[in-house]
Design a protein around this motif. Sequence first.
Motif, PDB file in Angstrom:
ATOM      1  N   LYS A 330     -49.795  18.694  39.750  1.00 17.60           N
ATOM      2  CA  LYS A 330     -49.880  19.582  38.492  1.00 17.60           C
ATOM      3  C   LYS A 330     -49.835  18.616  37.149  1.00 17.60           C
ATOM      4  O   LYS A 330     -48.787  18.145  36.939  1.00 17.60           O
ATOM      5  N   VAL A 331     -50.804  18.784  36.437  1.00 18.12           N
ATOM      6  CA  VAL A 331     -50.690  17.743  35.037  1.00 18.12           C
ATOM      7  C   VAL A 331     -50.609  19.007  33.975  1.00 18.12           C
ATOM      8  O   VAL A 331     -51.449  19.794  33.736  1.00 18.12           O
ATOM      9  N   THR A 332     -49.444  18.856  33.243  1.00 15.39           N
ATOM     10  CA  THR A 332     -49.303  19.825  32.407  1.00 15.39           C
ATOM     11  C   THR A 332     -48.079  19.132  31.218  1.00 15.39           C
ATOM     12  O   THR A 332     -47.742  18.003  31.537  1.00 15.39           O
ATOM     13  N   SER A 333     -47.761  19.775  30.133  1.00 19.69           N
ATOM     14  CA  SER A 333     -46.488  19.489  29.390  1.00 19.69           C
ATOM     15  C   SER A 333     -45.509  19.136  30.429  1.00 19.69           C
ATOM     16  O   SER A 333     -45.042  19.936  31.229  1.00 19.69           O
ATOM     17  N   GLY A 334     -44.912  18.089  30.022  1.00 24.93           N
ATOM     18  CA  GLY A 334     -43.685  17.723  30.725  1.00 24.93           C
ATOM     19  C   GLY A 334     -42.356  18.885  30.497  1.00 24.93           C
ATOM     20  O   GLY A 334     -41.248  18.611  31.298  1.00 24.93           O
ATOM     21  N   PHE A 335     -42.636  19.720  29.617  1.00 26.45           N
ATOM     22  CA  PHE A 335     -41.445  20.817  29.597  1.00 26.45           C
ATOM     23  C   PHE A 335     -41.945  21.814  30.558  1.00 26.45           C
ATOM     24  O   PHE A 335     -40.804  23.033  30.831  1.00 26.45           O
ATOM     25  N   GLU A 336     -43.277  22.026  31.151  1.00 30.06           N
ATOM     26  CA  GLU A 336     -43.412  23.083  32.077  1.00 30.06           C
ATOM     27  C   GLU A 336     -42.486  22.728  33.281  1.00 30.06           C
ATOM     28  O   GLU A 336     -42.726  21.567  33.944  1.00 30.06           O
ATOM     29  N   PRO A 337     -41.947  23.788  34.073  1.00 29.83           N
ATOM     30  CA  PRO A 337     -40.881  23.584  34.987  1.00 29.83           C
ATOM     31  C   PRO A 337     -41.784  23.015  36.139  1.00 29.83           C
ATOM     32  O   PRO A 337     -41.435  22.367  37.078  1.00 29.83           O
ATOM     33  N   ASP A 338     -43.416  23.397  36.272  1.00 28.07           N
ATOM     34  CA  ASP A 338     -43.804  22.744  37.575  1.00 28.07           C
ATOM     35  C   ASP A 338     -44.683  21.560  37.290  1.00 28.07           C
ATOM     36  O   ASP A 338     -45.384  21.352  38.111  1.00 28.07           O
ATOM     37  N   ALA A 339     -44.519  20.940  36.164  1.00 27.45           N
ATOM     38  CA  ALA A 339     -45.204  19.689  35.949  1.00 27.45           C
ATOM     39  C   ALA A 339     -44.868  18.619  36.881  1.00 27.45           C
ATOM     40  O   ALA A 339     -43.698  18.313  36.988  1.00 27.45           O
ATOM     41  N   ASP A 340     -45.809  17.907  37.395  1.00 27.97           N
ATOM     42  CA  ASP A 340     -45.593  16.691  38.148  1.00 27.97           C
ATOM     43  C   ASP A 340     -46.024  15.446  37.355  1.00 27.97           C
ATOM     44  O   ASP A 340     -45.158  14.636  37.394  1.00 27.97           O
ATOM     45  N   LEU A 341     -46.995  15.838  36.501  1.00 29.92           N
ATOM     46  CA  LEU A 341     -46.920  14.477  35.395  1.00 29.92           C
ATOM     47  C   LEU A 341     -47.428  15.032  34.238  1.00 29.92           C
ATOM     48  O   LEU A 341     -48.136  15.934  33.922  1.00 29.92           O
ATOM     49  N   GLY A 342     -46.969  14.384  33.033  1.00 30.22           N
ATOM     50  CA  GLY A 342     -47.095  14.917  31.565  1.00 30.22           C
ATOM     51  C   GLY A 342     -48.446  14.048  31.170  1.00 30.22           C
ATOM     52  O   GLY A 342     -49.196  13.336  31.635  1.00 30.22           O
ATOM     53  N   PRO A 343     -48.570  13.971  29.852  1.00 27.29           N
ATOM     54  CA  PRO A 343     -49.726  13.233  29.008  1.00 27.29           C
ATOM     55  C   PRO A 343     -49.234  11.553  29.094  1.00 27.29           C
ATOM     56  O   PRO A 343     -48.238  11.335  29.206  1.00 27.29           O
ATOM     57  N   VAL A 344     -50.323  11.043  28.797  1.00 20.12           N
ATOM     58  CA  VAL A 344     -50.009   9.621  28.396  1.00 20.12           C
ATOM     59  C   VAL A 344     -49.742   9.774  26.978  1.00 20.12           C
ATOM     60  O   VAL A 344     -49.893  10.583  26.044  1.00 20.12           O
ATOM     61  N   ILE A 345     -49.203   8.436  26.498  1.00 20.52           N
ATOM     62  CA  ILE A 345     -48.480   8.312  25.170  1.00 20.52           C
ATOM     63  C   ILE A 345     -49.382   8.462  24.085  1.00 20.52           C
ATOM     64  O   ILE A 345     -48.892   9.100  22.896  1.00 20.52           O
ATOM     65  N   SER A 346     -50.697   8.262  23.926  1.00 19.48           N
ATOM     66  CA  SER A 346     -51.526   8.417  22.658  1.00 19.48           C
ATOM     67  C   SER A 346     -52.903   8.427  23.059  1.00 19.48           C
ATOM     68  O   SER A 346     -53.501   8.454  24.245  1.00 19.48           O
TER      69      SER A 346
END
Length: 520
Positions: A330-346
């Motif tokens: 699951k790719v989403t904001s790192g604050f979402e409890p089910d996130a496996d990966l967040g965004p890249v830096i920029s």
Amino acid sequence: AASPILKRALSTSRPALYAAQSSIPRTKLFINGEFIDSKTDKWIELRNPATQEIVTLVPETTPEELKYAADTAAEAFKTWRKTSVLHRQRKMLDLQLLIRDNMDRIAHSITLEQGKTLADARGDVLRGLQVVEAACAIPHMILGDHLEVATDMDTYTIREPLGVVGGIAPFNFPAMIPLWMFPLANVVGNTCVLKPSEKDPGATMILAELAQKAGIPAGVLNVVHGAKETVNFICDNEHIKAISFVGSDQAGHYIHERGSRNGKRVQANLGAKNHGIIMPDANKNHTLNQLTGAAFGAAGQRCMALSTVIFVGKAKEWLPELVERAKGLKVTSGFEPDADLGPVISPEALKRIEGLVGSGVSEGADLVLDGRGLKVPKYEKGNFIGPTILTNVKTHMECYREEIFGPVLVCLNAETLDDAIDIINKNPYGNGTAIFTQSGAIARKFTKEVDAGQVGVNVPIPVPLPMFSFTGSRGSIRGDVNFYGKSGINFYTSTKSVTALWRHEDADSTVASVNMPTMK
Ligand code: NAD
């Protein structure tokens, strides 16, 4: 209504410098035990990579403020160096407790500024905390050698601090890597001028606050911000005797050269292209799970990400299952409890990563999983790219030669273990590597013959615990004294050897010897 400054900031997608007159929170400097507002007129905007909202403005520290930080550190060194090793150990014991108590707060700052998931951000803090815990054993770590040369003569060594040391950190581990630097530097008696990444200094600012609470005196740890000008200052300042750097090749080569030219010790950990070898006898489930986590976790923005895999023989038949596992993340904001990966830096990093994937396709690789162009519900403006897998990659392709630093796994095939080791050893980088096999003999051969600093056997990200050192080989390192562990103590100290003679018998002799003393 948003001020013109804020509007301009919000309309710019790249970190930009501009006069700070708005109400956006500003990151402070930490100098001489105080959090102070920079007087600079150059500010770097820091955006949440999941939303593009501005989180803070980071100052380009002025030359006067930089000098103040180094002068303060030099002054504080005069007294800090004289404190007992037990006193400094006590400060580390207090600091590690405070970091543990504030783990969630630091992790929150990391997710906000850097983007990684909260669970992963806690791991970032924990791996740094382990270095502080190890630093608590300083009385043992800093023991010198002693030899009774003769009944009336002893030689012994003392490890002494260097003075002021500089630290320059990257964006991808905002807590762990600053914690590789200042705790060890301070616990052996040095003072420090630390520059966290201008992309996510928040974790370091919390650590500075905790260091203050732990009773680490004013001037012993100082935090400055900025980019190249601040780096140049650290490379050139007369008080700064050593520089710890972790980051990209480009910055690392520059800092290593400039710092060394100025007579400073420099330890520099640089870029990577870590290969994993999958043998057909490996435990399939374990291997595919580990590979998926190590290739895509932290959105691939780890220097130890297992970003390149070599399937040996029939192991390539596991590829469809690997793709399925990657698709399930699951790719989403790192604050979402089910996130496996967040965004890249920029946005720039995203563009670069997508460009490298595109180059792989145009050079003939097969794109079996394409995460480009991902729009994440609720976070449409985020710098997201989903797990991406390129297969049939050849070593001449750009996607193989470049460190991608995103959630992109590059797959090659080899007929034999020897062919696979040969590929790894011809790659210019030598940071980490791993093999997956159930054969002790294969693992043994691999660990002996592969040329990389960190080697994993059925362990995909073999970052050593802090009683060992984080090393590197070939293009992944400059300087020769490594981070943390015994090597870290060596880097931050110099050795003084004392030879002492206490002799009774010839106290009345009037004959001088002019020969070189042989100490017999
Ligand atoms: P980066 O080199 O862009 O930035 C690192 C630091 O150097 C920052 O503080 C930055 O302000 C400064 N800097 C950047 N460009 C500079 C320049 N041209 N001149 C002087 N200073 C400059 O690195 P990053 O993007 O923050 O981090 C990612 C890189 O770090 C990757 O290549 C990754 O492999 C590497 N890394 C290596 C290790 C390791 O132990 N080998 C660990 C973590 C990250």
